[in-house]
Each structure stands twice: as C-alpha cells, then as structure tokens.
Design a protein around this motif. Sequence first.
Motif, PDB file in Angstrom:
ATOM      1  N   UNK A   7       0.837  -1.196   0.000  1.00 18.73           N
ATOM      2  CA  UNK A   7       0.000   0.000   0.000  1.00 18.73           C
ATOM      3  C   UNK A   7       0.874   1.248   0.000  1.00 18.73           C
ATOM      4  N   UNK A   8       0.581   2.175  -0.934  1.00 16.18           N
ATOM      5  CA  UNK A   8       1.327   3.423  -1.029  1.00 16.18           C
ATOM      6  C   UNK A   8       2.626   3.305  -1.789  1.00 16.18           C
ATOM      7  N   UNK A   9       2.913   2.132  -2.376  1.00 15.55           N
ATOM      8  CA  UNK A   9       4.200   1.938  -3.046  1.00 15.55           C
ATOM      9  C   UNK A   9       4.387   2.860  -4.245  1.00 15.55           C
ATOM     10  N   UNK A  10       3.290   3.309  -4.850  1.00 12.75           N
ATOM     11  CA  UNK A  10       3.388   4.184  -6.023  1.00 12.75           C
ATOM     12  C   UNK A  10       3.352   5.666  -5.653  1.00 12.75           C
ATOM     13  N   UNK A  11       3.115   5.960  -4.372  1.00 13.89           N
ATOM     14  CA  UNK A  11       3.081   7.366  -3.947  1.00 13.89           C
ATOM     15  C   UNK A  11       4.436   8.022  -4.174  1.00 13.89           C
ATOM     16  N   UNK A  12       4.425   9.194  -4.773  1.00  8.90           N
ATOM     17  CA  UNK A  12       5.658   9.943  -4.966  1.00  8.90           C
ATOM     18  C   UNK A  12       6.381   9.656  -6.268  1.00  8.90           C
ATOM     19  N   UNK A  13       5.958   8.635  -7.017  1.00  6.93           N
ATOM     20  CA  UNK A  13       6.663   8.282  -8.255  1.00  6.93           C
ATOM     21  C   UNK A  13       6.520   9.381  -9.293  1.00  6.93           C
ATOM     22  N   UNK A  14       5.322   9.959  -9.430  1.00  9.47           N
ATOM     23  CA  UNK A  14       5.131  11.026 -10.405  1.00  9.47           C
ATOM     24  C   UNK A  14       5.998  12.237 -10.057  1.00  9.47           C
ATOM     25  N   UNK A  15       6.072  12.563  -8.766  1.00 10.57           N
ATOM     26  CA  UNK A  15       6.934  13.680  -8.346  1.00 10.57           C
ATOM     27  C   UNK A  15       8.395  13.385  -8.668  1.00 10.57           C
ATOM     28  N   UNK A  16       8.846  12.164  -8.385  1.00 11.18           N
ATOM     29  CA  UNK A  16      10.228  11.774  -8.686  1.00 11.18           C
ATOM     30  C   UNK A  16      10.518  11.930 -10.173  1.00 11.18           C
ATOM     31  N   UNK A  17       9.638  11.443 -11.024  1.00 12.49           N
ATOM     32  CA  UNK A  17       9.862  11.497 -12.468  1.00 12.49           C
ATOM     33  C   UNK A  17       9.912  12.939 -12.969  1.00 12.49           C
ATOM     34  N   UNK A  18       9.070  13.785 -12.423  1.00 15.27           N
ATOM     35  CA  UNK A  18       9.065  15.185 -12.851  1.00 15.27           C
ATOM     36  C   UNK A  18      10.361  15.887 -12.438  1.00 15.27           C
TER      37      UNK A  18
END
Length: 322
Positions: free
Chosen positions: A9-20
Amino acid sequence: MKQNFTVRQGALDGVEAFLSIAQHRSFRRAAAELGVTPSAISQTVRVLEARIGAALFVRTTRSVGLTEAGERFLSRAKPAFAELVAASEVARELGQRPAGLLRLAVPSAVVPIVLQPLIASFCRAYPEVVVEIAASAELVDLAAEGFDAGIRLGQFIAADMVAVRLTPPFPLEVVCSPDYLRGRSRPERIDDLRDHACLRMRRSNGAIASWPFVDGKKAVEAIVSGPLIAQDYPTLLGAAIQGVGLAQVPGPFAAAPIADGRLQALLTPFAVTTPGVFLYHSGRHQVLPKLRAFIDHVRYQSADAAGEGKVARRSRESDRAK
C-alpha cells in the motif's frame, strides 16, 4: 514456496513527483508542473526515499542530480509509469463513450428470435463496440466469467440483478406435430399427458424440469415422461416437429411452426404465462457506456416495435369499421 507479489500500500506514492524532478532537474519546476509547492514536493520525495531505503537525488543549492539508486529507479519507473498512464487513458475512453468489447451470455434459443434483430442495428449504430455472444444454457456468474450482461427468461434471473425487458410476457405452449396425433387421442386435460410421449428439459443444475400449468387459479406442476431429454428448447422443438412427442416451449419459439402448420398448440386453457425475456446486469453503478448504449438501444427498439404494433392494431380496427 509461494511468493507474495502484492504491491505494498502506497508503493506508487511519490513516483510522479520523482519522475518530474528527474526530468527537469529542479524541485521548483517540478512543483510548478504538478501544481504543488516546492516544500510539498520535497516532503513527497523524502517519504519516497525513506520507503525505498535509498537516496534518489543529490541536491545542492545550485543543482539537482540523480544518485546511482536514482538512476536505476528512473530506468525502471519511467516506462512503468508511462504504461500506467496509458492504461488509465484507455480505461477513461471506455468510460466516456461506447467502445470496446461487449460480452453477452445468452441461451442459444433466444439468439435468432430476440437478439439477432437487435444486433444488426446496434452494430451499425455503434461501430466502435465489438459484440461477443456466448451462447450457453448455463446460468453463468456474470462478474466471475467476465460478462457485461446476460439474457434469460425472467424467472431464472437472480433478485439482485438489474433487469431490462426484451419481450412482453408469453405463455409456455404445449405443442406437437399433426403426424404425432394421428392414431392418438388429443390431450384435453393435464392428466391426459400420462398417455403421451413428453419431451423433457434438463436444467443446468441437473434436474429434469416438470411442466408448469395453471388450472383456474391453481398452479400445477406435471411430472411427465417420454423418449427424449434435452438441454435446450431448439432441440425439443425440432423433435416435436419430427413427431417424436409433445414439447412444452416458450410461445415465441413455437410461433412460426404453429403458423405454417408444422405444429399444433395443445392444452392452451392451462398454459402458464412466463415473465418474458430480459437482459440483466449487475448494477447501475457498474454500467460502462458500451452497455448503457446497448440497453438504450434495446429500449428504443422495443418501444419502436410496440409503436408499430399499435399502428397495426389501429389499422385493423379501422378496416373492420369500414
């Protein structure tokens, strides 16, 4: 030993921010792109790094770079995230317009009588929808088997399903061929069936169906016997036409052979009326546009047919009045 591949749970949180951030090499520009504050995006990355257990960025007052862990994470996360975005777009399109695969579980007997006239006009009206008809006598679990909807006689539809009427109520007709009756007495009462060869239906649960009737206001279940047991109405109807015995089938299925003289209707005063044929699905909140379009098409065609029937009746009444 079985491995657990469940995503935490929450493993994908923050991935979009990291990529940007990785793309712009700037927390501030990434924050502007995502519509958040620089402090918020910094906190998001700190939580992501803590969850992964490694630093992903090298940060100074003048620049932002990727650590080796960040480079490796970027190489795997970027294409995976792009696939997730693409998957979301595909799903969103299906949620916005009638398109995709519409799977219907249908008894083979109703295809030529009920469904075939609807399918041709529906396919012309909605070319982006592919209709798959799985013809089976089984009462399938729509959700478990991946069907959008099913078509069944009303009495076989579970109470928790949403049902849309396809036909008006109709009787179950007992029929036989003129050849069968030659040399035999015509049954006039329900009890007379004991002296006749009755063609029977085996239900999907394995039980052989009795023949339902109504005698006045009393419901009667007749236990009959005969030389043939089948699992579908077309087989019973064909055997009746060939003179094998009597069959009890839905009225619309027997209408054509009765009209052209291949079959005769028997015991009509005792015929029980069924609810009719319905399209059914699992609920209003799970209806994608492809199914909604089909339901609306069914209702429109049914209303149109009913209107034509009224016009025809008015025309016949006018002719009789002249």
